[in-house]
Design a protein around this motif. Structure first.
Motif, mmCIF file in Angstrom:
data_model
loop_
_atom_site.group_PDB
_atom_site.id
_atom_site.type_symbol
_atom_site.label_atom_id
_atom_site.label_comp_id
_atom_site.label_asym_id
_atom_site.label_seq_id
_atom_site.Cartn_x
_atom_site.Cartn_y
_atom_site.Cartn_z
ATOM 1 N N VAL A 26 0.828 -1.212 0.000
ATOM 2 C CA VAL A 26 0.000 0.000 0.000
ATOM 3 C C VAL A 26 0.855 1.252 0.000
ATOM 4 N N LEU B 267 1.049 4.038 -2.900
ATOM 5 C CA LEU B 267 0.659 5.422 -2.645
ATOM 6 C C LEU B 267 1.838 6.390 -2.712
ATOM 7 N N VAL C 20 -6.310 7.762 -6.755
ATOM 8 C CA VAL C 20 -7.010 7.506 -5.499
ATOM 9 C C VAL C 20 -7.821 8.729 -5.070
ATOM 10 N N LEU D 8 -2.203 -0.394 -8.283
ATOM 11 C CA LEU D 8 -3.171 -0.102 -7.220
ATOM 12 C C LEU D 8 -4.042 -1.323 -6.930
ATOM 13 N N VAL E 262 -5.582 -1.592 -3.196
ATOM 14 C CA VAL E 262 -6.112 -0.246 -2.955
ATOM 15 C C VAL E 262 -7.417 -0.014 -3.710
ATOM 16 N N LEU F 3 -12.569 2.332 -5.001
ATOM 17 C CA LEU F 3 -11.647 2.375 -3.880
ATOM 18 C C LEU F 3 -12.051 1.315 -2.865
ATOM 19 N N LEU G 180 -9.260 -1.178 3.401
ATOM 20 C CA LEU G 180 -8.102 -0.398 3.836
ATOM 21 C C LEU G 180 -8.291 0.126 5.258
ATOM 22 N N LEU H 265 -5.585 5.694 4.865
ATOM 23 C CA LEU H 265 -6.160 6.275 3.648
ATOM 24 C C LEU H 265 -6.605 7.714 3.886
#
Lengths: 102, 102
Positions: free
Chosen positions: A19, A23, A32, A63, A68, A82, A87, A95
């Motif tokens: 993750v 990100l 995202v 992703l 994610v 999403l 998450l 997040l």
DNA sequence: GCCGTAGTACGTTGGAGATCGTAGTATGAT
DNA sequence: ATCATACTACGATCTCCAACGTACTACGGC
């Protein structure tokens, strides 16, 4: 017609490493963010990204494989979403803090 | 005697990109975890890391330049500290969620 | 059937960074 | 002054990955 099912990690298979690595890229954070801003239910091509189609395919894939987002075929397009709940369950607050950061 | 002052970004110069990239590496997350677990006030060499000294120097440097830790000389050793307040101010919840994740 | 749309697969390139070893500097102790 | 300790600087690999273009497949509409 062919299978066309995209692999997703189960909730418990989502790692902090995957993750955070996902990100860490600004293009992926942009995806995202757009998903969080009600940009859901959209095809990949509907996103405003500063890269070509093939590169954006790559980012969506990263992703998805990190857990994610989800991706499901809908005709020729892909329905992106999403994985908020998953998450939030695995890494509470992560997040939100990233979304808050811009 | 020489200067020996290490550069740190100001609080407002800390970016989400830099922090996420720094925390995306498992060795660096290990450093941060150990700092959070009261491993503060320690020399770099006191950390349990699976890399050589020169590599660990690299990782400490990345964390410092991203604004995640402070480093100050104390004799030949370096006093390392987590920039908790600065991080919590800039990106509320982020550090905690990463620490919580293991 | 044919075409357009949406996305993938594949190969390539360029750049970033993780790792190491060696050689070096600064400090503190003897 | 000498030595050990703690860390850095530098250069060399090596791996990873972001980006691209081209060629391709799948689906839906005509």
């Amino acid at each position: 017609m062919v299978v066309r099912i995209l692999e997703h990690p189960g909730r418990d298979a989502i790692t902090i490493d995957g993750v955070l690595s996902a990100l860490a890229d600004p293009v992926r954070r942009s995806i995202v963010s757009q998903l969080a801003d009600g940009h859901s239910e959209q095809a990949c091509i509907a996103f405003d990204l500063p890269v070509t189609k093939s590169t954006s395919t790559h980012h969506f894939r990263v992703l998805r494989e990190a857990g994610v987002i989800t991706q499901r075929y809908r005709g020729t397009a892909i329905h992106n979403d999403l994985r908020r709940e998953d998450l939030d369950c695995r890494f509470p607050g992560l997040l939100d803090s990233v979304l808050m950061a811009g």
